[in-house]
Design a protein around this motif. Sequence first.
Motif, PDB file in Angstrom:
ATOM      1  N   THR A  66     -41.928  25.335 -31.521  1.00  0.00           N
ATOM      2  CA  THR A  66     -42.742  24.848 -30.301  1.00  0.00           C
ATOM      3  C   THR A  66     -42.696  23.679 -29.957  1.00  0.00           C
ATOM      4  O   THR A  66     -42.942  23.280 -28.714  1.00  0.00           O
ATOM      5  CB  THR A  66     -44.029  25.973 -30.498  1.00  0.00           C
ATOM      6  OG1 THR A  66     -43.679  27.103 -30.642  1.00  0.00           O
ATOM      7  CG2 THR A  66     -44.822  25.863 -29.300  1.00  0.00           C
ATOM      8  N   GLN A  69     -41.373  21.343 -27.177  1.00  0.00           N
ATOM      9  CA  GLN A  69     -41.788  21.038 -25.834  1.00  0.00           C
ATOM     10  C   GLN A  69     -42.027  19.853 -25.650  1.00  0.00           C
ATOM     11  O   GLN A  69     -41.802  18.841 -24.240  1.00  0.00           O
ATOM     12  CB  GLN A  69     -42.837  21.912 -25.406  1.00  0.00           C
ATOM     13  CG  GLN A  69     -42.499  23.453 -25.506  1.00  0.00           C
ATOM     14  CD  GLN A  69     -43.481  24.564 -24.922  1.00  0.00           C
ATOM     15  OE1 GLN A  69     -44.352  24.023 -24.190  1.00  0.00           O
ATOM     16  NE2 GLN A  69     -43.585  25.669 -25.354  1.00  0.00           N
ATOM     17  N   LEU A  85     -36.087  25.399 -23.552  1.00  0.00           N
ATOM     18  CA  LEU A  85     -36.390  25.386 -24.997  1.00  0.00           C
ATOM     19  C   LEU A  85     -35.983  26.727 -25.585  1.00  0.00           C
ATOM     20  O   LEU A  85     -36.345  27.837 -25.256  1.00  0.00           O
ATOM     21  CB  LEU A  85     -37.848  25.223 -25.327  1.00  0.00           C
ATOM     22  CG  LEU A  85     -38.143  25.388 -26.865  1.00  0.00           C
ATOM     23  CD1 LEU A  85     -37.477  24.251 -27.804  1.00  0.00           C
ATOM     24  CD2 LEU A  85     -39.702  25.382 -26.978  1.00  0.00           C
ATOM     25  N   GLU A  87     -36.521  28.568 -28.560  1.00  0.00           N
ATOM     26  CA  GLU A  87     -37.447  28.536 -29.547  1.00  0.00           C
ATOM     27  C   GLU A  87     -37.105  29.417 -30.756  1.00  0.00           C
ATOM     28  O   GLU A  87     -36.966  30.704 -30.563  1.00  0.00           O
ATOM     29  CB  GLU A  87     -38.748  28.940 -28.975  1.00  0.00           C
ATOM     30  CG  GLU A  87     -40.025  28.595 -29.975  1.00  0.00           C
ATOM     31  CD  GLU A  87     -41.436  29.216 -29.108  1.00  0.00           C
ATOM     32  OE1 GLU A  87     -42.456  28.777 -29.614  1.00  0.00           O
ATOM     33  OE2 GLU A  87     -41.149  29.698 -28.093  1.00  0.00           O
ATOM     34  N   VAL A 201     -38.597  28.659 -21.629  1.00  0.00           N
ATOM     35  CA  VAL A 201     -38.659  29.186 -23.166  1.00  0.00           C
ATOM     36  C   VAL A 201     -37.926  30.342 -23.335  1.00  0.00           C
ATOM     37  O   VAL A 201     -38.086  31.567 -22.827  1.00  0.00           O
ATOM     38  CB  VAL A 201     -39.934  29.169 -23.806  1.00  0.00           C
ATOM     39  CG1 VAL A 201     -39.894  29.620 -25.275  1.00  0.00           C
ATOM     40  CG2 VAL A 201     -40.743  28.009 -23.491  1.00  0.00           C
TER      41      VAL A 201
END
Length: 249
Positions: A66, A69, A85, A87, A201
Amino acid sequence: MKVLVPVKRVVDYNVKVRVKSDGTGVDIANVKMSMNPFDEIAVEEAVRLKEKGVVTEVIAVSCGVTQCQETLRTAMAIGAARAILVETDADLQPLAIAKLLNALVAKEQPGLVILGKQAIDGDNNQTGQMLAALADLPQATFASKVELAGDKVSVTREVDGGLETLSLSTPAIITTDLRLNEPRYVTLPNIMKAKKKQLDVVKPEDLGVDVAPRIKTLKVAEPAKRGAGVKVPDVATLVEKLKNEAKVI
């Protein structure tokens, strides 16, 4: 034309890394993290191409935890329009990252993918080449100059014998070297603007990619410390020590 720029969150280059006591890896607890310097150069080059009017959009991508970011926000502060992203808490290896990027290339259809030639933590220098193979796209590594005109990109790269210039058809993969450019200083207003930019994400499962490690690390250890140097009175003694002690001649 879109440009996709993968960036990696690594231990800051000013930090002296320490190996964990159990030898399983490097200790990154409470250590300053930042964007991989080669990736920062890649973002800068993509933004410069946009400023020249030959690129319409710069998209930053990162794969990892995370906290990545923060790295993506830095890329957007430099000039990327939006970020993605992927993740995951998994220990990502070059092949897994290349597969994730390949899935994003298929989804976003960028004209160029510009990424750093290697990350300063693993020093693998593999992701760009693997991505080019998976996506079946032309590649130019170690770029020291990039010129884009229409659907052709000219890349000057540093080789042992001097400079080599390649002409590629887009879409293409380019990996950056240190002398490509000097990344700009990120200003506070741009940092504030980056907080409002779009950051999507996704998970590896959303992209249909298995990121399970293929390589197992057995042990990580610091290199042996160098011994102190000694002074010798004459050349004969030096030759004798090189022959009998160092055993290099």
